[in-house]
Scaffold this motif. Sequence first.
Motif, PDB file in Angstrom:
ATOM      1  N   ALA A 187       2.176  16.554  42.121  1.00  0.00           N
ATOM      2  CA  ALA A 187       1.635  17.966  41.769  1.00  0.00           C
ATOM      3  C   ALA A 187       1.429  18.071  40.306  1.00  0.00           C
ATOM      4  CB  ALA A 187       2.268  19.326  42.013  1.00  0.00           C
ATOM      5  N   PRO A 188       2.406  17.484  39.385  1.00  0.00           N
ATOM      6  CA  PRO A 188       2.150  17.190  38.013  1.00  0.00           C
ATOM      7  C   PRO A 188       1.025  16.415  37.620  1.00  0.00           C
ATOM      8  CG  PRO A 188       4.492  17.112  38.439  1.00  0.00           C
ATOM      9  CD  PRO A 188       3.732  16.879  39.733  1.00  0.00           C
ATOM     10  N   ILE A 189       0.621  15.565  38.247  1.00  0.00           N
ATOM     11  CA  ILE A 189      -0.308  14.558  37.751  1.00  0.00           C
ATOM     12  C   ILE A 189      -1.597  15.204  38.024  1.00  0.00           C
ATOM     13  CG2 ILE A 189      -1.635  12.460  38.370  1.00  0.00           C
ATOM     14  CD1 ILE A 189       1.247  11.638  37.774  1.00  0.00           C
ATOM     15  N   ALA A 190      -1.762  16.092  39.130  1.00  0.00           N
ATOM     16  CA  ALA A 190      -3.225  16.808  39.204  1.00  0.00           C
ATOM     17  C   ALA A 190      -3.238  17.878  38.215  1.00  0.00           C
ATOM     18  CB  ALA A 190      -3.009  17.526  40.675  1.00  0.00           C
ATOM     19  N   THR A 191      -2.084  18.373  37.742  1.00  0.00           N
ATOM     20  CA  THR A 191      -2.174  19.497  36.660  1.00  0.00           C
ATOM     21  C   THR A 191      -2.602  19.095  35.492  1.00  0.00           C
ATOM     22  OG1 THR A 191      -0.202  20.636  37.782  1.00  0.00           O
ATOM     23  CG2 THR A 191      -0.730  21.382  35.524  1.00  0.00           C
ATOM     24  N   GLU A 192      -2.052  17.707  35.202  1.00  0.00           N
ATOM     25  CA  GLU A 192      -2.254  16.991  33.833  1.00  0.00           C
ATOM     26  C   GLU A 192      -3.738  16.728  33.685  1.00  0.00           C
ATOM     27  OE1 GLU A 192      -0.487  13.355  31.406  1.00  0.00           O
ATOM     28  OE2 GLU A 192       0.675  14.165  33.186  1.00  0.00           O
ATOM     29  N   ALA A 193      -4.070  16.055  34.943  1.00  0.00           N
ATOM     30  CA  ALA A 193      -5.185  15.437  34.726  1.00  0.00           C
ATOM     31  C   ALA A 193      -6.589  16.425  35.186  1.00  0.00           C
ATOM     32  CB  ALA A 193      -5.451  14.161  35.820  1.00  0.00           C
ATOM     33  N   LYS A 194      -6.014  17.666  35.582  1.00  0.00           N
ATOM     34  CA  LYS A 194      -7.183  18.784  35.929  1.00  0.00           C
ATOM     35  C   LYS A 194      -8.192  18.348  36.707  1.00  0.00           C
ATOM     36  CE  LYS A 194      -7.125  20.794  31.173  1.00  0.00           C
ATOM     37  NZ  LYS A 194      -6.056  21.828  31.319  1.00  0.00           N
ATOM     38  N   LEU A 195      -7.566  17.726  37.876  1.00  0.00           N
ATOM     39  CA  LEU A 195      -8.347  17.231  39.246  1.00  0.00           C
ATOM     40  C   LEU A 195      -7.638  17.933  40.346  1.00  0.00           C
ATOM     41  CD1 LEU A 195      -8.377  13.214  38.543  1.00  0.00           C
ATOM     42  CD2 LEU A 195     -10.094  14.890  37.730  1.00  0.00           C
ATOM     43  N   PRO A 196      -8.627  18.176  41.278  1.00  0.00           N
ATOM     44  CA  PRO A 196      -8.305  18.914  42.391  1.00  0.00           C
ATOM     45  C   PRO A 196      -7.418  17.851  43.317  1.00  0.00           C
ATOM     46  CG  PRO A 196     -10.706  19.119  42.386  1.00  0.00           C
ATOM     47  CD  PRO A 196     -10.139  18.395  41.178  1.00  0.00           C
ATOM     48  N   MET A 197      -6.398  18.676  44.017  1.00  0.00           N
ATOM     49  CA  MET A 197      -5.682  17.325  44.817  1.00  0.00           C
ATOM     50  C   MET A 197      -5.767  18.389  46.247  1.00  0.00           C
ATOM     51  SD  MET A 197      -1.563  17.094  44.173  1.00  0.00           S
ATOM     52  CE  MET A 197      -0.519  16.800  45.676  1.00  0.00           C
ATOM     53  N   VAL A 198      -6.367  17.583  46.959  1.00  0.00           N
ATOM     54  CA  VAL A 198      -6.574  18.162  48.396  1.00  0.00           C
ATOM     55  C   VAL A 198      -5.611  17.588  49.555  1.00  0.00           C
ATOM     56  CG1 VAL A 198      -8.084  18.298  50.336  1.00  0.00           C
ATOM     57  CG2 VAL A 198      -9.171  18.267  47.769  1.00  0.00           C
ATOM     58  N   VAL A 199      -4.421  18.703  49.817  1.00  0.00           N
ATOM     59  CA  VAL A 199      -3.423  18.066  50.563  1.00  0.00           C
ATOM     60  C   VAL A 199      -3.983  18.229  52.078  1.00  0.00           C
ATOM     61  CG1 VAL A 199      -1.190  18.801  51.392  1.00  0.00           C
ATOM     62  CG2 VAL A 199      -1.750  18.945  48.905  1.00  0.00           C
ATOM     63  N   MET A 200      -3.933  17.198  52.711  1.00  0.00           N
ATOM     64  CA  MET A 200      -4.582  17.206  54.212  1.00  0.00           C
ATOM     65  C   MET A 200      -3.379  16.932  55.151  1.00  0.00           C
ATOM     66  SD  MET A 200      -7.389  13.997  53.372  1.00  0.00           S
ATOM     67  CE  MET A 200      -9.013  14.291  52.645  1.00  0.00           C
ATOM     68  N   ALA A 201      -2.118  17.129  55.104  1.00  0.00           N
ATOM     69  CA  ALA A 201      -1.128  16.864  55.779  1.00  0.00           C
ATOM     70  C   ALA A 201       0.010  17.661  55.643  1.00  0.00           C
ATOM     71  CB  ALA A 201      -0.750  15.232  56.118  1.00  0.00           C
TER      72      ALA A 201
ATOM     73  N   ALA B 154       5.425  25.522  52.935  1.00  0.00           N
ATOM     74  CA  ALA B 154       4.769  26.871  52.409  1.00  0.00           C
ATOM     75  C   ALA B 154       4.343  26.494  50.689  1.00  0.00           C
ATOM     76  CB  ALA B 154       5.514  27.795  52.473  1.00  0.00           C
ATOM     77  N   ILE B 155       5.501  26.115  50.049  1.00  0.00           N
ATOM     78  CA  ILE B 155       5.264  26.395  48.401  1.00  0.00           C
ATOM     79  C   ILE B 155       4.568  25.135  47.815  1.00  0.00           C
ATOM     80  CG2 ILE B 155       7.641  27.079  47.989  1.00  0.00           C
ATOM     81  CD1 ILE B 155       7.975  24.041  47.422  1.00  0.00           C
ATOM     82  N   ILE B 156       4.033  24.335  48.716  1.00  0.00           N
ATOM     83  CA  ILE B 156       3.143  23.311  47.917  1.00  0.00           C
ATOM     84  C   ILE B 156       2.166  23.638  46.763  1.00  0.00           C
ATOM     85  CG2 ILE B 156       1.849  21.052  48.379  1.00  0.00           C
ATOM     86  CD1 ILE B 156       3.589  20.559  50.788  1.00  0.00           C
ATOM     87  N   PRO B 157       1.295  24.533  47.232  1.00  0.00           N
ATOM     88  CA  PRO B 157       0.097  24.763  46.285  1.00  0.00           C
ATOM     89  C   PRO B 157       0.676  25.563  45.086  1.00  0.00           C
ATOM     90  CG  PRO B 157      -0.275  25.543  48.632  1.00  0.00           C
ATOM     91  CD  PRO B 157       0.980  25.048  48.737  1.00  0.00           C
ATOM     92  N   GLN B 158       1.789  26.081  45.287  1.00  0.00           N
ATOM     93  CA  GLN B 158       2.334  26.692  44.049  1.00  0.00           C
ATOM     94  C   GLN B 158       2.995  26.035  42.949  1.00  0.00           C
ATOM     95  OE1 GLN B 158       5.581  29.354  45.530  1.00  0.00           O
ATOM     96  NE2 GLN B 158       4.433  29.965  47.155  1.00  0.00           N
ATOM     97  N   ARG B 159       2.939  24.653  43.173  1.00  0.00           N
ATOM     98  CA  ARG B 159       3.713  23.593  42.301  1.00  0.00           C
ATOM     99  C   ARG B 159       2.254  23.005  41.441  1.00  0.00           C
ATOM    100  NH1 ARG B 159       8.260  21.488  43.438  1.00  0.00           N
ATOM    101  NH2 ARG B 159       9.801  23.094  44.353  1.00  0.00           N
ATOM    102  N   SER B 160       0.959  23.704  41.585  1.00  0.00           N
ATOM    103  CA  SER B 160      -0.056  23.157  40.806  1.00  0.00           C
ATOM    104  C   SER B 160      -1.210  24.000  40.996  1.00  0.00           C
ATOM    105  CB  SER B 160      -0.379  21.652  40.929  1.00  0.00           C
ATOM    106  OG  SER B 160      -1.590  21.416  40.131  1.00  0.00           O
ATOM    107  N   PRO B 161      -1.918  24.638  40.043  1.00  0.00           N
ATOM    108  CA  PRO B 161      -3.197  25.241  40.053  1.00  0.00           C
ATOM    109  C   PRO B 161      -4.185  24.713  40.679  1.00  0.00           C
ATOM    110  CG  PRO B 161      -2.667  24.990  37.793  1.00  0.00           C
ATOM    111  CD  PRO B 161      -1.582  24.496  38.668  1.00  0.00           C
TER     112      PRO B 161
END
Length: 386
Positions: free
Chosen positions: A113-127, A131-138
């Motif tokens: 999650a922090p890599i996606a936030t820092e790089a400002k890139l969408p991270m598509v969780v397919m699996a 519940a909390i996963i999307p709260q870890r990065s916008p």
Amino acid sequence: MSRPTRRGLLAGGTALLAAPGLARAQAEPLKIGLILPMTGPFASTGRQIDAATRAWLRTNGEVQAGRRLEILLRDDGGVQPDTTRRLAQELVVRDKVKVLAGFGLTPLALATAPIATEAKLPMVVMAAATAIIPQRSPYILRTSFTLPQVTAPIAEWAARNGIRSAATLVTDFAPGHDAEGVFKARFAAAGGRMALELRSPLRNPDYAPFLQRVKDAKPDALFIFCPSGEGAAIMKQFQERGLKEAGIKLIGTGDVMDDDILNSFGPDALGTITSHHYSAAHDSPENAAFTAAFRAVAPNMRPNFMAVGGWDGMTLIAESLKAANDTDGDKLLAAMKGRSWLSPRGPVTIAAETRDITQDVYIRRVESREGQLWNLEFDRIAQVAA
Ligand code: PHB
């Protein structure tokens, strides 16, 4: 069971089919870093999602909105969060991917999650499905499901259908804790009594002692959550310990009756009721097209709920690329939020606020059809938010 309504959905799926992308790409390819467990104990998740993404490209064409979708597949082995994070970092810095995708298990998604936030890139969780996963990065969006979303329906179904006492057996990590908590709360609220709560280890589990304890406690039903692939080992012990003969009904989320391995289960699996968002037996034209496309690239596999998460992840990426007409991370992210389409599982929406998936959840029963075991859907809870 009534068919999901198609009204109000974007015509994304049909637009894709109408433009198979045979034209030559004009612009830079859109690189997608796909990180999956292709080896190790959770390799079935990797195989399913990899096959689904390849099937998607073969069906819809590699060129979308004038750009070739280029998948850079990386195997993280499924058990080391540091490895997943390092692979994501390399994909961003060295390979210049514009989207991160995959993530077979919750700890691996959380670590990245922090890599996606820092790089400002969408991270598509397919699996991954805690519940909390999307709260870890916008920047996180999810095309799979959440454990609370699929657990509540079976807890309520059980209480309504003569099950007065239940034991839970969940794998001892975040999604298992989600499942246990929601099952307990919903089953108790509907008048059920919890007889026993058990957690089995994620690594090298031996289910025999747990199932013996359940047999001794004699609940009306045993609720199980285990990660995809583990169902076979649990069913073997369920059978060997004679829980069915002892009158204990097996219920769970669909993870335990995983389509990838369901057909290898013996007759003890017959009649098992689970709730989930996808069955390979789902009766719709979209699912018929999906299962045919999947079999064309993986003739010896039946697509499971992981595969549909991968297929829909590709739809989300391609449709957002078309809408944004740009590969900028923030623009892609904006186009992904609030997007709806008709999935092989039924109508889905990525809720704009939570970036999580809203979808129908089905109650299914394992039945035999032409010598094969299937999860046949017989009830539907429409549009459950994550
Ligand atoms: C997870 O790690 O979030 C996970 C893995 C496998 C499943 C469900 C959830 O089947």
